[in-house]
Design a protein around this motif. Structure first.
Motif, PDB file in Angstrom:
ATOM      1  N   ASP A   1       0.833  -1.203   0.000  1.00  0.00           N
ATOM      2  CA  ASP A   1       0.000   0.000   0.000  1.00  0.00           C
ATOM      3  C   ASP A   1       0.870   1.255   0.000  1.00  0.00           C
ATOM      4  OD1 ASP A   1      -2.270  -1.633   0.103  1.00  0.00           O
ATOM      5  OD2 ASP A   1      -2.247  -1.643   2.290  1.00  0.00           O
ATOM      6  N   ALA A   2       1.910   1.253   0.824  1.00  0.00           N
ATOM      7  CA  ALA A   2       2.845   2.392   0.850  1.00  0.00           C
ATOM      8  C   ALA A   2       3.534   2.528  -0.503  1.00  0.00           C
ATOM      9  CB  ALA A   2       3.866   2.209   1.967  1.00  0.00           C
ATOM     10  N   LYS A   3       3.933   1.409  -1.075  1.00  0.00           N
ATOM     11  CA  LYS A   3       4.593   1.435  -2.386  1.00  0.00           C
ATOM     12  C   LYS A   3       3.665   1.994  -3.459  1.00  0.00           C
ATOM     13  CE  LYS A   3       6.999  -1.499  -5.739  1.00  0.00           C
ATOM     14  NZ  LYS A   3       6.572  -0.697  -6.843  1.00  0.00           N
ATOM     15  N   ALA A   4       2.401   1.618  -3.425  1.00  0.00           N
ATOM     16  CA  ALA A   4       1.434   2.112  -4.417  1.00  0.00           C
ATOM     17  C   ALA A   4       1.297   3.628  -4.336  1.00  0.00           C
ATOM     18  CB  ALA A   4       0.075   1.441  -4.209  1.00  0.00           C
ATOM     19  N   ILE A   5       1.260   4.174  -3.132  1.00  0.00           N
ATOM     20  CA  ILE A   5       1.145   5.630  -2.982  1.00  0.00           C
ATOM     21  C   ILE A   5       2.381   6.310  -3.545  1.00  0.00           C
ATOM     22  CG2 ILE A   5       1.023   7.531  -1.325  1.00  0.00           C
ATOM     23  CD1 ILE A   5      -0.645   5.632   0.462  1.00  0.00           C
ATOM     24  N   VAL A   6       3.556   5.799  -3.194  1.00  0.00           N
ATOM     25  CA  VAL A   6       4.805   6.407  -3.680  1.00  0.00           C
ATOM     26  C   VAL A   6       4.909   6.294  -5.196  1.00  0.00           C
ATOM     27  CG1 VAL A   6       7.322   6.212  -3.605  1.00  0.00           C
ATOM     28  CG2 VAL A   6       6.006   6.074  -1.500  1.00  0.00           C
ATOM     29  N   ASP A   7       4.492   5.177  -5.743  1.00  0.00           N
ATOM     30  CA  ASP A   7       4.559   4.981  -7.200  1.00  0.00           C
ATOM     31  C   ASP A   7       3.579   5.881  -7.946  1.00  0.00           C
ATOM     32  OD1 ASP A   7       6.517   3.084  -6.821  1.00  0.00           O
ATOM     33  OD2 ASP A   7       5.195   1.363  -7.174  1.00  0.00           O
ATOM     34  N   GLU A   8       2.433   6.165  -7.352  1.00  0.00           N
ATOM     35  CA  GLU A   8       1.386   6.917  -8.041  1.00  0.00           C
ATOM     36  C   GLU A   8       1.442   8.429  -7.810  1.00  0.00           C
ATOM     37  OE1 GLU A   8      -2.408   5.356  -6.939  1.00  0.00           O
ATOM     38  OE2 GLU A   8      -1.942   3.354  -7.675  1.00  0.00           O
ATOM     39  N   ALA A   9       1.733   8.848  -6.609  1.00  0.00           N
ATOM     40  CA  ALA A   9       1.720  10.282  -6.301  1.00  0.00           C
ATOM     41  C   ALA A   9       2.957  10.939  -6.907  1.00  0.00           C
ATOM     42  CB  ALA A   9       1.682  10.501  -4.795  1.00  0.00           C
ATOM     43  N   PRO A  10       2.771  11.980  -7.693  1.00  0.00           N
ATOM     44  CA  PRO A  10       3.890  12.583  -8.411  1.00  0.00           C
ATOM     45  C   PRO A  10       4.988  13.161  -7.520  1.00  0.00           C
ATOM     46  CG  PRO A  10       1.794  13.630  -9.038  1.00  0.00           C
ATOM     47  CD  PRO A  10       1.494  12.614  -7.994  1.00  0.00           C
ATOM     48  N   LYS A  11       4.646  13.613  -6.316  1.00  0.00           N
ATOM     49  CA  LYS A  11       5.642  14.250  -5.449  1.00  0.00           C
ATOM     50  C   LYS A  11       5.807  13.499  -4.126  1.00  0.00           C
ATOM     51  CE  LYS A  11       4.701  18.845  -7.271  1.00  0.00           C
ATOM     52  NZ  LYS A  11       4.209  20.178  -6.932  1.00  0.00           N
ATOM     53  N   ALA A  12       5.683  12.191  -4.178  1.00  0.00           N
ATOM     54  CA  ALA A  12       5.770  11.398  -2.952  1.00  0.00           C
ATOM     55  C   ALA A  12       7.198  10.958  -2.674  1.00  0.00           C
ATOM     56  CB  ALA A  12       4.871  10.174  -3.057  1.00  0.00           C
ATOM     57  N   GLU A  13       7.523  10.931  -1.407  1.00  0.00           N
ATOM     58  CA  GLU A  13       8.781  10.342  -0.980  1.00  0.00           C
ATOM     59  C   GLU A  13       8.467   9.379   0.154  1.00  0.00           C
ATOM     60  OE1 GLU A  13      11.154  13.240   1.694  1.00  0.00           O
ATOM     61  OE2 GLU A  13      10.202  14.463   0.151  1.00  0.00           O
ATOM     62  N   ARG A  14       9.329   8.384   0.293  1.00  0.00           N
ATOM     63  CA  ARG A  14       9.057   7.300   1.234  1.00  0.00           C
ATOM     64  C   ARG A  14      10.147   7.201   2.286  1.00  0.00           C
ATOM     65  NH1 ARG A  14       7.652   1.122  -0.504  1.00  0.00           N
ATOM     66  NH2 ARG A  14       7.294   0.338   1.587  1.00  0.00           N
ATOM     67  N   LEU A  15       9.736   6.889   3.507  1.00  0.00           N
ATOM     68  CA  LEU A  15      10.658   6.616   4.600  1.00  0.00           C
ATOM     69  C   LEU A  15      10.233   5.312   5.263  1.00  0.00           C
ATOM     70  CD1 LEU A  15      12.885   7.360   6.664  1.00  0.00           C
ATOM     71  CD2 LEU A  15      11.118   8.603   7.933  1.00  0.00           C
ATOM     72  N   ASN A  16      11.157   4.377   5.350  1.00  0.00           N
ATOM     73  CA  ASN A  16      10.920   3.128   6.068  1.00  0.00           C
ATOM     74  C   ASN A  16      11.675   3.186   7.392  1.00  0.00           C
ATOM     75  OD1 ASN A  16       9.381   1.638   4.101  1.00  0.00           O
ATOM     76  ND2 ASN A  16      11.248   1.565   2.905  1.00  0.00           N
ATOM     77  N   ILE A  17      10.972   2.892   8.474  1.00  0.00           N
ATOM     78  CA  ILE A  17      11.595   2.835   9.791  1.00  0.00           C
ATOM     79  C   ILE A  17      11.453   1.384  10.263  1.00  0.00           C
ATOM     80  CG2 ILE A  17      11.697   3.809  12.104  1.00  0.00           C
ATOM     81  CD1 ILE A  17      10.179   6.256  11.024  1.00  0.00           C
ATOM     82  N   LEU A  18      12.523   0.634  10.130  1.00  0.00           N
ATOM     83  CA  LEU A  18      12.464  -0.819  10.276  1.00  0.00           C
ATOM     84  C   LEU A  18      11.960  -1.320  11.625  1.00  0.00           C
ATOM     85  CD1 LEU A  18      15.704  -1.846   8.364  1.00  0.00           C
ATOM     86  CD2 LEU A  18      13.337  -1.812   7.554  1.00  0.00           C
ATOM     87  N   ASP A  19      12.434  -0.757  12.723  1.00  0.00           N
ATOM     88  CA  ASP A  19      12.066  -1.293  14.039  1.00  0.00           C
ATOM     89  C   ASP A  19      10.840  -0.640  14.660  1.00  0.00           C
ATOM     90  OD1 ASP A  19      14.095  -3.200  14.123  1.00  0.00           O
ATOM     91  OD2 ASP A  19      15.537  -1.767  14.933  1.00  0.00           O
ATOM     92  N   ALA A  20      10.240   0.292  13.972  1.00  0.00           N
ATOM     93  CA  ALA A  20       9.080   1.008  14.510  1.00  0.00           C
ATOM     94  C   ALA A  20       7.806   0.181  14.351  1.00  0.00           C
ATOM     95  CB  ALA A  20       8.927   2.346  13.810  1.00  0.00           C
ATOM     96  N   THR A  21       6.810   0.547  15.147  1.00  0.00           N
ATOM     97  CA  THR A  21       5.508  -0.116  15.088  1.00  0.00           C
ATOM     98  C   THR A  21       4.494   0.809  14.393  1.00  0.00           C
ATOM     99  OG1 THR A  21       4.669   0.806  17.162  1.00  0.00           O
ATOM    100  CG2 THR A  21       6.003  -1.210  17.310  1.00  0.00           C
ATOM    101  N   HIS A  22       3.257   0.378  14.335  1.00  0.00           N
ATOM    102  CA  HIS A  22       2.181   1.199  13.788  1.00  0.00           C
ATOM    103  C   HIS A  22       2.059   2.517  14.561  1.00  0.00           C
ATOM    104  CE1 HIS A  22      -1.590   1.958  11.673  1.00  0.00           C
ATOM    105  NE2 HIS A  22      -2.137   2.269  12.822  1.00  0.00           N
ATOM    106  N   PHE A  23       2.413   2.469  15.824  1.00  0.00           N
ATOM    107  CA  PHE A  23       2.324   3.637  16.699  1.00  0.00           C
ATOM    108  C   PHE A  23       3.704   4.277  16.869  1.00  0.00           C
ATOM    109  CE2 PHE A  23      -1.100   0.729  17.928  1.00  0.00           C
ATOM    110  CZ  PHE A  23      -2.185   1.542  17.647  1.00  0.00           C
TER     111      PHE A  23
END
Length: 86
Positions: free
Chosen positions: A38-60
């Protein structure tokens, strides 16, 4: 709830392509709710999107300890909001 139900059957309610403003997509590695695709789809589709992955973080992530990503999250949001307007 309706969005979550539809998403479970791979039927999205909206397209990120309509987001013309800068978008910061943050995904936590231990997030039990959102899916990586889902995150990948937003980044792929939104023209000005950037992504940050925080590996050890939770939903909160905003409530996590600094060692698991809270500081990274807060720094990223602050940098994103402090950027000059385009």
């Amino acid at each position: 709830m309706a969005d979550s139900f539809e998403l479970a059957f791979d039927r999205r309610q909206w397209s990120a392509a309509a987001l013309t403003m800068p978008v910061l997509v943050i995904r936590s590695g231990r997030d039990f709710w959102s899916r990586p695709e889902d995150a990948k789809a937003i980044v792929d589709e939104a023209p000005k999107a950037e992504r940050l992955n925080i590996l050890d973080a939770t939903h909160f992530v905003h409530l996590d300890r600094d060692a698991t990503g809270r500081g990274v999250f807060l720094d990223a949001v602050k940098r994103f909001l402090d950027r000059p307007e385009e």
